[in-house]
Motif scaffolding. Structure first.
Motif, mmCIF file in Angstrom:
data_model
loop_
_atom_site.group_PDB
_atom_site.id
_atom_site.type_symbol
_atom_site.label_atom_id
_atom_site.label_comp_id
_atom_site.label_asym_id
_atom_site.label_seq_id
_atom_site.Cartn_x
_atom_site.Cartn_y
_atom_site.Cartn_z
ATOM 1 N N GLY A 12 -23.097 -12.799 10.786
ATOM 2 C CA GLY A 12 -24.347 -13.325 10.104
ATOM 3 C C GLY A 12 -23.786 -14.144 8.860
ATOM 4 N N ASN A 13 -24.773 -14.333 7.962
ATOM 5 C CA ASN A 13 -24.600 -15.265 6.870
ATOM 6 C C ASN A 13 -23.014 -14.978 6.203
ATOM 7 N N ALA A 14 -22.985 -13.588 5.709
ATOM 8 C CA ALA A 14 -21.596 -13.433 4.923
ATOM 9 C C ALA A 14 -20.644 -13.505 5.766
ATOM 10 N N ALA A 15 -20.469 -13.043 7.043
ATOM 11 C CA ALA A 15 -19.126 -13.091 8.025
ATOM 12 C C ALA A 15 -18.831 -14.546 8.324
ATOM 13 N N LEU A 16 -20.012 -15.579 8.523
ATOM 14 C CA LEU A 16 -19.628 -16.768 9.015
ATOM 15 C C LEU A 16 -18.978 -17.502 7.598
ATOM 16 N N ALA A 17 -19.865 -17.218 6.374
ATOM 17 C CA ALA A 17 -19.211 -17.659 5.397
ATOM 18 C C ALA A 17 -17.805 -17.464 5.181
ATOM 19 N N ALA A 18 -17.255 -16.226 5.331
ATOM 20 C CA ALA A 18 -16.037 -15.773 5.139
ATOM 21 C C ALA A 18 -15.237 -16.658 6.032
ATOM 22 N N ALA A 19 -15.529 -16.614 7.418
ATOM 23 C CA ALA A 19 -14.589 -17.438 8.258
ATOM 24 C C ALA A 19 -14.325 -18.489 7.994
ATOM 25 N N VAL A 20 -15.406 -19.291 7.753
ATOM 26 C CA VAL A 20 -15.346 -20.830 7.258
ATOM 27 C C VAL A 20 -14.358 -20.858 6.167
ATOM 28 N N SER A 21 -14.766 -20.029 4.919
ATOM 29 C CA SER A 21 -13.676 -20.179 3.908
ATOM 30 C C SER A 21 -12.471 -19.996 4.080
ATOM 31 N N ALA A 22 -12.045 -18.963 5.134
ATOM 32 C CA ALA A 22 -10.836 -18.543 5.312
ATOM 33 C C ALA A 22 -10.245 -19.641 5.883
ATOM 34 N N PHE A 478 -19.838 -13.410 -1.702
ATOM 35 C CA PHE A 478 -19.042 -12.650 -1.395
ATOM 36 C C PHE A 478 -18.200 -12.967 -0.172
ATOM 37 N N GLY A 479 -18.983 -13.521 0.815
ATOM 38 C CA GLY A 479 -18.397 -13.999 1.916
ATOM 39 C C GLY A 479 -17.267 -15.135 1.843
ATOM 40 N N ARG A 480 -17.785 -15.970 0.800
ATOM 41 C CA ARG A 480 -16.748 -17.279 0.545
ATOM 42 C C ARG A 480 -15.611 -16.879 -0.265
ATOM 43 N N LEU A 481 -15.682 -15.677 -1.189
ATOM 44 C CA LEU A 481 -14.516 -15.044 -1.702
ATOM 45 C C LEU A 481 -13.694 -14.248 -0.756
ATOM 46 N N ALA A 482 -14.416 -13.610 -0.015
ATOM 47 C CA ALA A 482 -13.820 -12.812 0.854
ATOM 48 C C ALA A 482 -12.620 -13.436 1.870
ATOM 49 N N GLY A 483 -13.375 -14.603 2.372
ATOM 50 C CA GLY A 483 -12.678 -15.302 3.405
ATOM 51 C C GLY A 483 -11.343 -16.127 2.627
ATOM 52 N N ALA A 484 -11.551 -16.380 1.340
ATOM 53 C CA ALA A 484 -10.638 -17.111 0.686
ATOM 54 C C ALA A 484 -9.511 -16.296 0.262
ATOM 55 N N HIS A 485 -9.634 -15.341 -0.224
ATOM 56 C CA HIS A 485 -8.629 -14.270 -0.502
ATOM 57 C C HIS A 485 -7.966 -13.641 0.784
ATOM 58 N N ALA A 486 -8.733 -13.460 1.569
ATOM 59 C CA ALA A 486 -8.293 -13.096 3.020
ATOM 60 C C ALA A 486 -7.097 -13.944 3.626
ATOM 61 N N ALA A 487 -7.402 -15.334 3.255
ATOM 62 C CA ALA A 487 -6.515 -16.374 3.704
ATOM 63 C C ALA A 487 -5.292 -16.584 2.760
ATOM 64 N N GLY A 488 -5.576 -15.745 1.725
ATOM 65 C CA GLY A 488 -4.208 -15.842 0.785
ATOM 66 C C GLY A 488 -4.442 -16.741 -0.398
ATOM 67 N N ALA A 489 -5.602 -17.329 -0.498
ATOM 68 C CA ALA A 489 -5.823 -18.208 -1.714
ATOM 69 C C ALA A 489 -5.608 -17.595 -2.919
#
Ligand SMILES: Cc1cc2nc3c(=O)[nH]c(=O)nc-3n(C[C@H](O)[C@H](O)[C@H](O)COP(=O)(O)OP(=O)(O)OC[C@H]3O[C@@H](n4cnc5c(N)ncnc54)[C@H](O)[C@@H]3O)c2cc1C
Length: 489
Positions: A12-22, A478-489
């Motif tokens: 959904g919106n949150a997960a795909l924001a996370a994936a793109v952000s990561a 929160f998706g953008r944040l999650a993706g960025a931090h999951a990527a190690g940013a």
């Protein structure tokens, strides 16, 4: 070496924001697991109105998001009032009865404007949300505070544009793939998931896992367990795939349940709406123009102050209140003076119509004598004054045992119409606690290494009620944040 840098559960919106952000923050191997088949993909996001609530200091701040607005809607900027952070905060505090988590609210609100710009930069085209929050007064459209912009083609467009954005970045999306369990290494770090697809069950390893797989609104047993009756019988407004899997998986590894687990977002919808969201009708079963009329139950009685506030500040609790009425149904009654103000979505409904109250109540399965009395008492109590749909006009029917606080015009101009409504569940408020990096906190109040959550899974922001357009904004932040931090940013 793990197979993936980041596994994102949900699409959904949150997960795909996370994936793109990561991916943007340097994760090279990002995979999205979507439980639904491709043709049913996108979670509640697909069914949504695509409306985003965010803070901005000047109407001009909207220009980068909707650069063509003035061309399509002459005078667009004049009808927009600024929505500074303090106003967003006050709205969120007021409607949640002071219970929103201040730390999470600060993250959501403080990052909302920057994040909506980031979403737009990913190729999500925006437009003014005319049919949702615009009211035409003379030659100008006035906008509901803070809720002015939506994705083009609403949720259908939003979902499609997010998938396009992910695919453009080469992010792999696996459909019909259900995450069933989180995998932890010996040190307790989340190191992957177990997933089921049509081929069988497999373990996928990753450096980090982001859960963006929704609440439990489509799980009847959990609705009965946490929300109680009559929620077990509620119609689901959106996807049938949000069954609490992510919450269960997170709690199984020690995540801290957080927020209002007895609470949910639910709205007045057409009583004849299907049991789950319809991919084509999406949110068109909503019936949100009730502030301009009178709402009665099968006993012929009013049970809610229809004019308590603008619809976007009351609609998300009204669904549950209607569901709690006898039979879980009610009728929204309007006269001809306001039918031009009804949202376009009412065109998907079949109202009872009559030229007198007497004939109207004959057509309704309600206590007719009581309903007639209710309508006559309401008319007798409606005070004189100026009706103005664009502001809390104070035109009240205050002498009634249950007053109507605003927009209380007499119902005196036939034909009268009555739309049957029930309460449909949108999403659940109970979730897990995350921190300012969207890391999932354990019951020891320490982050669970390698685990992030976003979207409906974040608990603590919403209690009792909700200001319209905040779910997608929270998902993006929160998706953008999650993706960025999951990527190690
Ligand atoms: C009719 C309707 C209208 C709405 N309108 C608005 C609006 O205009 N503005 C607004 O802010 N909010 C709106 N909302 C609320 C908004 O849609 C949600 O807040 C938002 O979509 C939640 O995003 P999400 O990414 O957390 O969840 P979703 O978009 O629901 O995505 C969850 C994803 O997880 C997947 N999934 C679930 N379990 C698993 C599993 N085990 N493994 C893999 N995948 C899994 C699902 O298939 C789905 O892809 C509306 C909702 C509905 C239903």
């Amino acid at each position: 070496m793990p197979e993936f840098d980041v596994i994102v559960v949900g699409a959904g919106n949150a997960a795909l924001a996370a994936a793109v952000s990561a991916q943007e923050q340097g994760a090279r191997r990002v995979v999205v697991l979507e439980k639904a088949p491709r043709e049913l993909r996108g979670g509640n996001t697909h069914y949504s109105g695509g409306l985003f609530r965010f803070a901005f200091d000047r109407a001009e701040d909207l220009r980068p998001l909707v650069p063509d607005a003035e061309t399509h809607i002459p005078g667009f900027m004049t009808g927009v009032q600024p929505y500074p952070r303090a106003m967003f905060e006050a709205d969120l505090m007021r409607v949640t009865e002071g219970r929103t988590d201040p730390e999470l609210a600060e993250i959501l609100i403080g990052r909302s404007y920057d994040t909506i710009g980031w979403v737009a930069a990913q190729g999500i085209v925006m437009e003014p949300a005319v049919s949702l929050s615009g009211i035409k007064v003379g030659n100008t459209i006035k906008w509901s505070p803070g809720a002015v912009v939506r994705a083009r083609q609403e949720g259908v467009g939003l979902s499609r544009m997010w998938f396009d954005a992910a695919e453009r970045r080469g992010i792999e999306i696996r459909y019909e793939t259900t995450a069933t369990r989180l995998v932890q290494d010996a040190r307790g770090r989340v190191a992957g998931v177990v997933a089921r697809d049509p081929q069988g069950v497999a373990e996928l390893s990753a450096t980090s896992v982001v859960l963006g797989c929704g609440g439990f609104e489509a799980n009847t047993a959990w609705r009965a367990r946490y929300l109680g009756r009559p929620w077990d019988h509620a119609k689901v407004r959106g996807t049938r795939y949000n069954t609490g899997d992510g919450l269960r998986m997170a709690i199984d590894v020690g995540a801290l349940p957080y927020g209002q687990w007895t609470g949910c977002h639910s709205t007045p919808i057409d009583a004849g709406a299907p049991p789950y969201g319809d991919r084509k009708l999406t949110d068109k079963t909503n019936r949100l123009s009730y502030p301009f009329g009178v709402l009665v139950n099968t006993r012929g009685r009013r049970f809610f102050d229809e004019g308590e506030d603008f619809q976007l500040y009351t609609y998300a609790k009204l669904g549950g209140i209607i569901l709690g009425q006898p039979g879980g149904v009610a009728w929204q009654i309007f006269d001809d003076k306001v039918t031009s103000l009804l949202e376009g979505r009412y065109q998907t409904g079949k109202p009872a119509t009559a030229d007198s109250f007497k004939d109207l109540v004959q057509a309704l399965p309600v206590d007719r004598a009581a309903c007639l009395r209710t309508l006559e008492d309401y008319n007798a109590a409606a005070e004189s004054g100026v009706f103005d749909p664009t502001l809390r006009d104070g035109l009240a029917a205050s002498r009634l045992e249950l007053p109507k606080s605003n927009w209380a015009q007499r119902l005196d101009t036939p034909p009268f119409v009555a739309y049957p409504v029930t309460g449909g569940i949108t999403f659940t408020f109970g979730g897990v606690r995350v921190d300012d990096h969207a890391r999932v906190m354990s019951t020891s109040w320490a982050p669970i290494p390698g685990l992030y959550a976003c979207g409906e899974m974040v608990g603590g922001l919403f209690h009792v009620n909700y200001p319209g357009g905040t779910g997608l904004m929270s998902g993006a932040v929160f998706g953008r944040l999650a993706g960025a931090h999951a990527a190690g940013a």
